[in-house]
Scaffold this motif. Structure first.
Motif, mmCIF file in Angstrom:
data_model
loop_
_atom_site.group_PDB
_atom_site.id
_atom_site.type_symbol
_atom_site.label_atom_id
_atom_site.label_comp_id
_atom_site.label_asym_id
_atom_site.label_seq_id
_atom_site.Cartn_x
_atom_site.Cartn_y
_atom_site.Cartn_z
ATOM 1 N N LEU A 7 26.759 18.451 27.117
ATOM 2 C CA LEU A 7 26.002 18.613 28.356
ATOM 3 C C LEU A 7 24.577 19.013 27.971
ATOM 4 C CD1 LEU A 7 28.608 20.641 30.433
ATOM 5 C CD2 LEU A 7 28.138 18.200 30.584
ATOM 6 N N PRO A 8 23.687 18.051 27.890
ATOM 7 C CA PRO A 8 22.318 18.381 27.469
ATOM 8 C C PRO A 8 21.493 18.977 28.616
ATOM 9 C CG PRO A 8 22.494 16.041 27.896
ATOM 10 C CD PRO A 8 23.864 16.614 28.108
ATOM 11 N N ASP A 9 20.399 19.565 28.251
ATOM 12 C CA ASP A 9 19.385 20.036 29.216
ATOM 13 C C ASP A 9 19.888 21.093 30.193
ATOM 14 O OD1 ASP A 9 17.676 18.155 28.029
ATOM 15 O OD2 ASP A 9 18.359 16.591 29.399
ATOM 16 N N LEU A 10 20.752 21.986 29.729
ATOM 17 C CA LEU A 10 21.140 23.119 30.565
ATOM 18 C C LEU A 10 20.036 24.173 30.522
ATOM 19 C CD1 LEU A 10 24.906 23.522 29.602
ATOM 20 C CD2 LEU A 10 23.938 22.343 31.576
ATOM 21 N N ASP A 15 23.673 30.164 35.119
ATOM 22 C CA ASP A 15 25.128 30.257 35.263
ATOM 23 C C ASP A 15 25.680 28.876 35.622
ATOM 24 O OD1 ASP A 15 25.333 33.019 34.775
ATOM 25 O OD2 ASP A 15 24.663 33.446 36.821
ATOM 26 N N TYR A 16 26.809 28.501 34.972
ATOM 27 C CA TYR A 16 27.388 27.170 35.183
ATOM 28 C C TYR A 16 28.897 27.283 35.373
ATOM 29 C CZ TYR A 16 22.907 25.313 33.700
ATOM 30 O OH TYR A 16 21.585 25.014 33.618
ATOM 31 N N VAL A 17 29.424 26.276 36.045
ATOM 32 C CA VAL A 17 30.875 26.163 36.235
ATOM 33 C C VAL A 17 31.293 24.812 35.683
ATOM 34 C CG1 VAL A 17 32.728 25.987 37.927
ATOM 35 C CG2 VAL A 17 30.869 27.608 38.294
ATOM 36 N N VAL A 18 32.368 24.801 34.868
ATOM 37 C CA VAL A 18 32.874 23.550 34.289
ATOM 38 C C VAL A 18 34.326 23.376 34.715
ATOM 39 C CG1 VAL A 18 33.402 22.302 32.170
ATOM 40 C CG2 VAL A 18 31.337 23.676 32.301
ATOM 41 N N LYS A 31 36.079 26.902 34.475
ATOM 42 C CA LYS A 31 35.475 27.859 33.543
ATOM 43 C C LYS A 31 34.045 28.150 33.951
ATOM 44 C CE LYS A 31 38.300 27.298 29.548
ATOM 45 N NZ LYS A 31 38.321 27.502 28.115
ATOM 46 N N LYS A 32 33.706 29.413 33.975
ATOM 47 C CA LYS A 32 32.336 29.832 34.275
ATOM 48 C C LYS A 32 31.713 30.365 33.000
ATOM 49 C CE LYS A 32 33.529 31.177 38.993
ATOM 50 N NZ LYS A 32 33.571 32.252 39.987
ATOM 51 N N PHE A 33 30.462 30.020 32.808
ATOM 52 C CA PHE A 33 29.766 30.555 31.638
ATOM 53 C C PHE A 33 28.273 30.620 31.917
ATOM 54 C CE2 PHE A 33 29.758 26.001 31.088
ATOM 55 C CZ PHE A 33 28.516 25.719 30.536
ATOM 56 N N ARG A 34 27.615 31.398 31.123
ATOM 57 C CA ARG A 34 26.160 31.562 31.224
ATOM 58 C C ARG A 34 25.534 31.052 29.943
ATOM 59 N NH1 ARG A 34 22.038 34.913 33.463
ATOM 60 N NH2 ARG A 34 23.488 35.669 35.020
ATOM 61 N N VAL A 35 24.499 30.236 30.111
ATOM 62 C CA VAL A 35 23.752 29.768 28.944
ATOM 63 C C VAL A 35 22.808 30.904 28.537
ATOM 64 C CG1 VAL A 35 22.108 28.069 28.073
ATOM 65 C CG2 VAL A 35 23.894 27.368 29.689
ATOM 66 N N PRO A 46 25.470 26.555 19.923
ATOM 67 C CA PRO A 46 26.439 25.734 20.664
ATOM 68 C C PRO A 46 27.384 26.616 21.458
ATOM 69 C CG PRO A 46 27.006 25.806 18.330
ATOM 70 C CD PRO A 46 25.671 26.494 18.473
ATOM 71 N N LEU A 47 27.834 26.116 22.617
ATOM 72 C CA LEU A 47 28.728 26.881 23.495
ATOM 73 C C LEU A 47 30.154 26.347 23.404
ATOM 74 C CD1 LEU A 47 26.393 27.085 26.608
ATOM 75 C CD2 LEU A 47 26.760 28.814 24.853
ATOM 76 N N THR A 48 30.579 26.010 22.210
ATOM 77 C CA THR A 48 31.893 25.392 22.028
ATOM 78 C C THR A 48 33.013 26.271 22.560
ATOM 79 O OG1 THR A 48 31.044 24.366 20.030
ATOM 80 C CG2 THR A 48 33.417 24.320 20.332
ATOM 81 N N GLU A 49 32.988 27.529 22.260
ATOM 82 C CA GLU A 49 34.052 28.429 22.681
ATOM 83 C C GLU A 49 34.104 28.559 24.205
ATOM 84 O OE1 GLU A 49 36.342 29.727 20.726
ATOM 85 O OE2 GLU A 49 35.460 28.650 19.062
ATOM 86 N N LEU A 50 32.974 28.552 24.847
ATOM 87 C CA LEU A 50 32.937 28.762 26.290
ATOM 88 C C LEU A 50 33.430 27.558 27.080
ATOM 89 C CD1 LEU A 50 29.488 30.567 26.586
ATOM 90 C CD2 LEU A 50 31.745 31.599 26.767
#
Length: 195
Positions: A7-10, A15-18, A31-35, A46-50
């Motif tokens: 997911l480029p250009d975050l 805050d994002y929801v996937v 899944k919710k995560f924050r860049v 990289p946000l691989t774990e999230l």
């Protein structure tokens, strides 16, 4: 092909929801995560774990009614019959059950695709039915469970079985052959005439 995505250009600090959705699989948890804000080193982490997840293959329930077929009477439910289903492609057993007092069975967690439902019980000939359980159902769609009703027939009378009939013919042919051979050995002029 490796299940990875990008997911480029975050926006950093956003805050994002996937949610992972794929035909033929159960929708994953959201899944919710924050860049994180930009790093001081200038390299993005990289946000691989999230954003990683595992998705389970969709399974279905399969039920039906097992009845007897007796000449001159209405079919009646058969309790205690063994029912199982196999994958059509490799005949591997997927689920099994026993019919209740009402002759109904329930198979659960059956993978989608073509399966063969089989049933047997004492005093009846085994029967089977091919069933298609819908695959690639969009997650969240309500699908009717599969259904396969079967009628079991009493075993065929031994005197009408093909094996019995063929054995009788073979016995007659063997006796006739032995007669021809013994007549030829005795030196009869026409051993093939039976008087």
């Amino acid at each position: 092909d490796d299940g990875c995505f990008r997911l480029p250009d975050l926006t950093p600090g956003g805050d994002y929801v996937v949610e992972f959705v794929c035909l033929g699989y159960v929708a994953s948890e959201i899944k919710k995560f924050r860049v994180p804000p930009p790093s001081t080193s200038g390299a993005d982490e990289p946000l691989t774990e999230l954003a990683s997840t595992e998705m389970a293959v969709q399974t279905f329930s399969l039920s039906g009614l097992i009845k007897s077929s007796v000449v001159g009477s209405q079919p009646v439910p058969i309790p205690g019959a063994k029912v199982w289903c196999e994958r059509e492609s490799d005949i591997s057993m997927l689920a099994e059950a026993v019919t209740g007092p009402d002759g109904v069975y329930q198979l659960t967690k059956v993978p989608g695709g073509y399966v063969v439902v089989k049933c047997e019980t004492e005093g009846y000939a085994r029967n089977r039915k091919r069933v298609k359980l819908i695959v690639n159902v969009f997650p969240g769609t309500i699908e009717k469970p599969g259904r396969a009703d079967l009628i079991l027939h009493p075993p065929m009378d031994p005197k009408f079985r093909l094996e019995t009939v063929l054995n009788e013919y073979a016995k007659t042919l063997r006796q006739t052959y032995q007669h021809y051979c013994s007549a030829a050995a005795a030196g009869e002029n026409n051993p093939f005439s039976i008087n």
